[in-house]
Design a protein around this motif. Structure first.
Motif, PDB file in Angstrom:
ATOM      1  N   ASP A  11      -5.768  79.950  44.491  1.00 33.27           N
ATOM      2  CA  ASP A  11      -4.915  78.803  44.173  1.00 33.27           C
ATOM      3  C   ASP A  11      -3.470  79.022  44.618  1.00 33.27           C
ATOM      4  O   ASP A  11      -2.957  80.147  44.607  1.00 33.27           O
ATOM      5  CB  ASP A  11      -4.960  78.527  42.671  1.00 33.27           C
ATOM      6  N   ARG A  12      -2.847  77.922  45.015  1.00 31.69           N
ATOM      7  CA  ARG A  12      -1.428  77.899  45.361  1.00 31.69           C
ATOM      8  C   ARG A  12      -0.797  76.655  44.744  1.00 31.69           C
ATOM      9  O   ARG A  12      -1.467  75.660  44.489  1.00 31.69           O
ATOM     10  CB  ARG A  12      -1.218  77.860  46.888  1.00 31.69           C
ATOM     11  N   VAL A  29      -6.040  73.484  54.754  1.00 36.57           N
ATOM     12  CA  VAL A  29      -6.378  74.627  53.900  1.00 36.57           C
ATOM     13  C   VAL A  29      -5.108  75.456  53.707  1.00 36.57           C
ATOM     14  O   VAL A  29      -4.632  76.122  54.628  1.00 36.57           O
ATOM     15  CB  VAL A  29      -7.502  75.478  54.512  1.00 36.57           C
ATOM     16  N   VAL A  30      -4.552  75.413  52.499  1.00 37.06           N
ATOM     17  CA  VAL A  30      -3.283  76.091  52.242  1.00 37.06           C
ATOM     18  C   VAL A  30      -3.480  77.570  51.928  1.00 37.06           C
ATOM     19  O   VAL A  30      -2.531  78.361  52.031  1.00 37.06           O
ATOM     20  CB  VAL A  30      -2.504  75.408  51.104  1.00 37.06           C
ATOM     21  N   SER A  31      -4.699  77.958  51.546  1.00 36.89           N
ATOM     22  CA  SER A  31      -4.993  79.363  51.276  1.00 36.89           C
ATOM     23  C   SER A  31      -6.499  79.531  51.186  1.00 36.89           C
ATOM     24  O   SER A  31      -7.238  78.568  50.948  1.00 36.89           O
ATOM     25  CB  SER A  31      -4.358  79.835  49.965  1.00 36.89           C
ATOM     26  N   HIS A  32      -6.954  80.759  51.368  1.00 35.82           N
ATOM     27  CA  HIS A  32      -8.381  81.030  51.188  1.00 35.82           C
ATOM     28  C   HIS A  32      -8.583  82.488  50.789  1.00 35.82           C
ATOM     29  O   HIS A  32      -7.849  83.376  51.235  1.00 35.82           O
ATOM     30  CB  HIS A  32      -9.186  80.702  52.446  1.00 35.82           C
ATOM     31  N   GLU A  33      -9.564  82.689  49.924  1.00 36.30           N
ATOM     32  CA  GLU A  33      -9.929  84.034  49.468  1.00 36.30           C
ATOM     33  C   GLU A  33     -11.448  84.140  49.454  1.00 36.30           C
ATOM     34  O   GLU A  33     -12.160  83.162  49.164  1.00 36.30           O
ATOM     35  CB  GLU A  33      -9.402  84.292  48.051  1.00 36.30           C
ATOM     36  N   VAL A  91      -9.267  77.362  49.106  1.00 35.01           N
ATOM     37  CA  VAL A  91     -10.685  77.647  49.280  1.00 35.01           C
ATOM     38  C   VAL A  91     -11.021  79.012  48.697  1.00 35.01           C
ATOM     39  O   VAL A  91     -10.358  80.008  48.996  1.00 35.01           O
ATOM     40  CB  VAL A  91     -11.076  77.598  50.770  1.00 35.01           C
ATOM     41  N   ALA A  92     -12.061  79.056  47.859  1.00 37.92           N
ATOM     42  CA  ALA A  92     -12.565  80.309  47.292  1.00 37.92           C
ATOM     43  C   ALA A  92     -14.032  80.434  47.683  1.00 37.92           C
ATOM     44  O   ALA A  92     -14.819  79.505  47.453  1.00 37.92           O
ATOM     45  CB  ALA A  92     -12.423  80.300  45.770  1.00 37.92           C
ATOM     46  N   GLU A 100      -7.007  75.415  33.109  1.00 36.85           N
ATOM     47  CA  GLU A 100      -6.056  76.501  33.344  1.00 36.85           C
ATOM     48  C   GLU A 100      -5.108  76.186  34.494  1.00 36.85           C
ATOM     49  O   GLU A 100      -3.897  76.421  34.398  1.00 36.85           O
ATOM     50  CB  GLU A 100      -6.806  77.800  33.634  1.00 36.85           C
ATOM     51  N   LEU A 101      -5.641  75.641  35.590  1.00 36.29           N
ATOM     52  CA  LEU A 101      -4.832  75.419  36.785  1.00 36.29           C
ATOM     53  C   LEU A 101      -4.153  74.060  36.805  1.00 36.29           C
ATOM     54  O   LEU A 101      -3.205  73.849  37.561  1.00 36.29           O
ATOM     55  CB  LEU A 101      -5.706  75.557  38.039  1.00 36.29           C
TER      56      LEU A 101
END
Length: 255
Positions: free
Chosen positions: A192-193, A164-168, A141-142, A218-219
């Protein structure tokens, strides 16, 4: 040749039309600055009818998200479009629709139906529909938000069966529509992870259209955004496809 004959000879056929349009009613918060972005997903023959909820003099945060999710104000906005008879009504706000969880998002749609919407959906419901369509259960999540709103979004996604594996977040509480693409791209990279199956970029007031395909290449994974899922879900409910060359969400659903 008489003047009547001359007139008949010079008369051109009347133009056909007007075209029959499918109207999408869009209820959005007072600070929404990106009407033009939603238009970019619209196919031929679909028209957007925008209306806004009342102004609140406060920064973007948890309190504002709760204020702009007021059922009565959203219902008034829906009623203001009644004479146009839109085919579907969407509440185009991520934080205002996730702030009270999955049940809160569903309750907003129910309130819009009660106010006369023939079909209703919110941005946050559109997000869950999009993740399901892509087969995604693990998401990064961004957001442009303060931490309190980003945390509330992760809770919403958890309730919706997503991990949710990560958030910024950018920590912004105003002028979100002014964020440059370069800043948002860096935010997506940070969020991203390896184990994230997709990245979700939140906030309907954050410009994203032109960076979606760029970041997906890109990802190597889907990058879905608030305005994208808002447009896609409303169109899906009236049997239409969104316009967005090579965007993973749109391509996956078409296949």
């Amino acid at each position: 040749m008489t003047s009547e004959s001359n007139l008949a000879a010079n008369t051109l056929a009347d133009p056909p039309g007007p075209q029959v349009w499918q109207d999408i009613g869009v209820v959005c918060p007072f600070d929404m600055a990106l009407d033009h972005e939603l238009w970019r997903w619209m196919p031929e023959g679909v028209n957007l009818i925008f209306t806004r909820t009342p102004y609140y003099d406060q920064a973007v945060g948890l309190g504002m998200a709760e204020e702009i999710s007021d059922h009565g104000e959203i219902q008034d906005a829906v009623r203001s479009m009644a004479s146009i008879r839109p085919a579907v009504v969407t509440y185009a706000c991520t934080s205002g629709s996730f702030v009270h969880g999955v049940a809160g998002a569903r309750n907003l749609s129910t309130a819009m139906l009660a106010a006369g919407a023939p079909i209703a959906v919110t941005t946050s419901e559109g997000l869950l529909l999009a993740l399901d369509a892509l087969g995604v259960t693990r998401v990064a999540v961004a957001t442009p938000y303060l931490a309190e709103l980003t945390d509330r979004l992760t809770l919403f996604l958890g309730q919706g069966g997503k991990s949710v594996v990560s958030h910024e977040g950018l920590g912004l509480d105003r002028d979100i529509w002014k964020v440059p693409y370069s800043v948002t791209c860096d935010l997506i990279r940070q969020a991203d992870r390896t184990d994230a199956e997709a990245v979700f970029v939140s906030c309907t007031n954050l410009p994203t259209y032109d960076l979606i395909v760029h970041m997906e290449r890109e990802l190597g994974k889907p990058v879905i955004t608030a305005n994208q899922v808002t447009a896609w879900s409303a169109l899906r409910l009236i049997g239409r496809g969104a316009v967005g060359s090579e965007q993973a969400l749109l391509q996956t659903v078409r296949s």
